[in-house]
Design an enzyme around this catalytic site. Structure first.
Site, PDB file in Angstrom:
ATOM      1  N   ARG A  21       0.817  -1.212   0.000  1.00  0.00           N
ATOM      2  CA  ARG A  21       0.000   0.000   0.000  1.00  0.00           C
ATOM      3  C   ARG A  21       0.860   1.275   0.000  1.00  0.00           C
ATOM      4  O   ARG A  21       0.532   2.268  -0.654  1.00  0.00           O
ATOM      5  CB  ARG A  21      -0.890  -0.035   1.256  1.00  0.00           C
ATOM      6  CG  ARG A  21      -1.867   1.084   1.374  1.00  0.00           C
ATOM      7  CD  ARG A  21      -3.054   0.831   0.467  1.00  0.00           C
ATOM      8  NE  ARG A  21      -3.998   1.911   0.529  1.00  0.00           N
ATOM      9  CZ  ARG A  21      -5.302   1.765   0.363  1.00  0.00           C
ATOM     10  NH1 ARG A  21      -5.812   0.576   0.150  1.00  0.00           N
ATOM     11  NH2 ARG A  21      -6.104   2.799   0.393  1.00  0.00           N
ATOM     12  N   ASN A  29     -13.479  15.189  -0.363  1.00  0.00           N
ATOM     13  CA  ASN A  29     -14.155  13.935  -0.667  1.00  0.00           C
ATOM     14  C   ASN A  29     -15.658  14.167  -0.624  1.00  0.00           C
ATOM     15  O   ASN A  29     -16.117  15.099   0.039  1.00  0.00           O
ATOM     16  CB  ASN A  29     -13.742  12.883   0.371  1.00  0.00           C
ATOM     17  CG  ASN A  29     -14.159  11.470  -0.010  1.00  0.00           C
ATOM     18  OD1 ASN A  29     -14.627  11.220  -1.117  1.00  0.00           O
ATOM     19  ND2 ASN A  29     -13.976  10.547   0.927  1.00  0.00           N
ATOM     20  N   HIS A  35     -19.429  12.028   0.025  1.00  0.00           N
ATOM     21  CA  HIS A  35     -19.918  10.774   0.604  1.00  0.00           C
ATOM     22  C   HIS A  35     -21.447  10.778   0.587  1.00  0.00           C
ATOM     23  O   HIS A  35     -22.063  11.797   0.939  1.00  0.00           O
ATOM     24  CB  HIS A  35     -19.400  10.649   2.043  1.00  0.00           C
ATOM     25  CG  HIS A  35     -19.810   9.383   2.702  1.00  0.00           C
ATOM     26  ND1 HIS A  35     -19.294   8.158   2.347  1.00  0.00           N
ATOM     27  CD2 HIS A  35     -20.729   9.131   3.671  1.00  0.00           C
ATOM     28  CE1 HIS A  35     -19.856   7.213   3.085  1.00  0.00           C
ATOM     29  NE2 HIS A  35     -20.732   7.784   3.895  1.00  0.00           N
ATOM     30  N   ASP A  52      -9.086  12.988   5.435  1.00  0.00           N
ATOM     31  CA  ASP A  52      -7.955  12.861   6.352  1.00  0.00           C
ATOM     32  C   ASP A  52      -7.563  11.390   6.381  1.00  0.00           C
ATOM     33  O   ASP A  52      -8.025  10.618   5.530  1.00  0.00           O
ATOM     34  CB  ASP A  52      -8.260  13.468   7.730  1.00  0.00           C
ATOM     35  CG  ASP A  52      -9.331  12.692   8.488  1.00  0.00           C
ATOM     36  OD1 ASP A  52      -9.757  11.612   8.008  1.00  0.00           O
ATOM     37  OD2 ASP A  52      -9.740  13.161   9.564  1.00  0.00           O
ATOM     38  N   ALA A  53      -6.736  11.007   7.351  1.00  0.00           N
ATOM     39  CA  ALA A  53      -6.210   9.634   7.325  1.00  0.00           C
ATOM     40  C   ALA A  53      -7.260   8.594   7.698  1.00  0.00           C
ATOM     41  O   ALA A  53      -7.037   7.394   7.515  1.00  0.00           O
ATOM     42  CB  ALA A  53      -5.002   9.532   8.250  1.00  0.00           C
ATOM     43  N   GLY A  54      -8.417   9.041   8.214  1.00  0.00           N
ATOM     44  CA  GLY A  54      -9.455   8.094   8.616  1.00  0.00           C
ATOM     45  C   GLY A  54     -10.438   7.808   7.491  1.00  0.00           C
ATOM     46  O   GLY A  54     -10.268   8.263   6.360  1.00  0.00           O
ATOM     47  N   ASP A  58     -13.681   8.709   6.146  1.00  0.00           N
ATOM     48  CA  ASP A  58     -14.745   9.723   6.134  1.00  0.00           C
ATOM     49  C   ASP A  58     -14.822  10.497   7.451  1.00  0.00           C
ATOM     50  O   ASP A  58     -15.919  10.802   7.947  1.00  0.00           O
ATOM     51  CB  ASP A  58     -16.110   9.065   5.806  1.00  0.00           C
ATOM     52  CG  ASP A  58     -16.095   8.389   4.447  1.00  0.00           C
ATOM     53  OD1 ASP A  58     -15.412   8.892   3.538  1.00  0.00           O
ATOM     54  OD2 ASP A  58     -16.762   7.347   4.301  1.00  0.00           O
TER      55      ASP A  58
HETATM   56  C1  GAR Z   1     -21.116   8.967  -5.051  1.00  0.00           C
HETATM   57  O1  GAR Z   1     -22.399   8.869  -4.502  1.00  0.00           O
HETATM   58  C2  GAR Z   1     -20.085   9.118  -3.963  1.00  0.00           C
HETATM   59  O2  GAR Z   1     -20.528   9.830  -2.851  1.00  0.00           O
HETATM   60  C3  GAR Z   1     -19.838   7.697  -3.595  1.00  0.00           C
HETATM   61  O3  GAR Z   1     -19.762   7.031  -4.819  1.00  0.00           O
HETATM   62  C4  GAR Z   1     -20.683   7.667  -5.728  1.00  0.00           C
HETATM   63  C5  GAR Z   1     -19.949   7.905  -7.023  1.00  0.00           C
HETATM   64  O4  GAR Z   1     -20.840   8.219  -8.038  1.00  0.00           O
HETATM   65  N1  GAR Z   1     -18.620   7.579  -2.829  1.00  0.00           N
HETATM   66  C6  GAR Z   1     -18.529   6.787  -1.767  1.00  0.00           C
HETATM   67  O5  GAR Z   1     -19.400   6.052  -1.399  1.00  0.00           O
HETATM   68  C7  GAR Z   1     -17.206   6.895  -1.049  1.00  0.00           C
HETATM   69  N2  GAR Z   1     -17.310   6.321   0.257  1.00  0.00           N
HETATM   70  P1  GAR Z   1     -20.314   8.704  -9.471  1.00  0.00           P
HETATM   71  O6  GAR Z   1     -19.177   7.761  -9.862  1.00  0.00           O
HETATM   72  O7  GAR Z   1     -21.494   8.580 -10.365  1.00  0.00           O
HETATM   73  O8  GAR Z   1     -19.847  10.123  -9.293  1.00  0.00           O
END
Ligand code: GAR
Length: 203
Positions: free
Chosen positions: A69, A109, A111, A143-145, A147
């Site tokens: 990683r 990011n 979510h 951040d490092a966590g 979400d």
């Molecule tokens: C989005 O809803 C985003 O928030 C989620 O993936 C989808 C991507 O949609 N991300 C996560 O769940 C990250 N934990 P897209 O590829 O159509 O933009």
């Protein structure tokens, strides 16, 4: 930020509809940001095709191509750095961003749940299973966590009787795309400050 458009590197792992919303917004005069590259952790995804159609350079850095990683983290940071971004945006990038990237650039990011509830890869499924009546989306600093970074913006979406994961996620994504576009544009045009966990947009 400055009078010049902020340089964005957008990272994707899937369909890239949030990326598309940013590409479309960045075409508008006065948006304040341009997408200088799109990166991915896998090949064969619509997100990369969207970037190619828009004439935006792409790169792919796959975890399985690295011995560990840490090596992937370092390589990803190098690929991003080539494009000299002011901001890195994870738009459906399904990997935790490592220290080399976090230490070099601000990383935002998005979510599909109202953090701190339902972090992780299955935010929509987990919210549905819990039985919440209101969920939504969160734009936050990485951040490092998982979400756990400071929250920049959130918007709510009602859970409807009979919703399944796909239907609810699609309704969240309509709101999420608008929130991401608005938030990134404001960050680019107005700047931001972070005090503890509190994020403030504007000078
Ligand atoms: C989005 O809803 C985003 O928030 C989620 O993936 C989808 C991507 O949609 N991300 C996560 O769940 C990250 N934990 P897209 O590829 O159509 O933009």
């Amino acid at each position: 930020m400055t009078d010049q458009a902020a340089r964005l590197v957008v990272l994707v792992s899937g369909s890239g509809t949030n990326l598309q919303a940013l590409l479309d917004a960045a075409d508008e005069p006065g948006y304040g940001a341009e997408i200088v590259a799109v990166g991915a952790d896998r090949t064969g995804i619509e997100g990369l095709d969207r970037a190619a159609r828009a004439g935006v350079p792409t790169f792919v850095e796959r975890l399985p191509d690295h011995p560990d990683r840490a090596s992937w983290d370092a390589a990803l940071a190098e690929r991003i750095a080539v494009h000299k971004p002011d901001l890195v945006v994870c738009a459906g990038f399904m990997k935790i961003i490592g220290r080399p990237t976090l230490d070099a650039f601000p990383v935002v990011n998005t979510h599909p749940a109202l953090l701190p509830s339902f972090p992780g890869a299955h935010g929509v499924r987990d919210a549905l299973a819990y039985g919440v009546r209101v969920t939504g989306c969160t734009v936050m600093f990485a951040d490092a966590g998982v979400d756990t970074g400071p929250i920049i913006a959130q918007a709510t979406v009602p859970v409807l009787d009979g919703d399944d994961e796909r239907e609810l996620h699609e309704r969240i994504k309509v709101v999420e795309r608008a929130l991401l576009v608005e938030t990134i544009g404001r960050m680019a045009r107005e700047g931001w400050s972070v005090t503890g966990r509190k994020v403030r947009l504007g000078a």
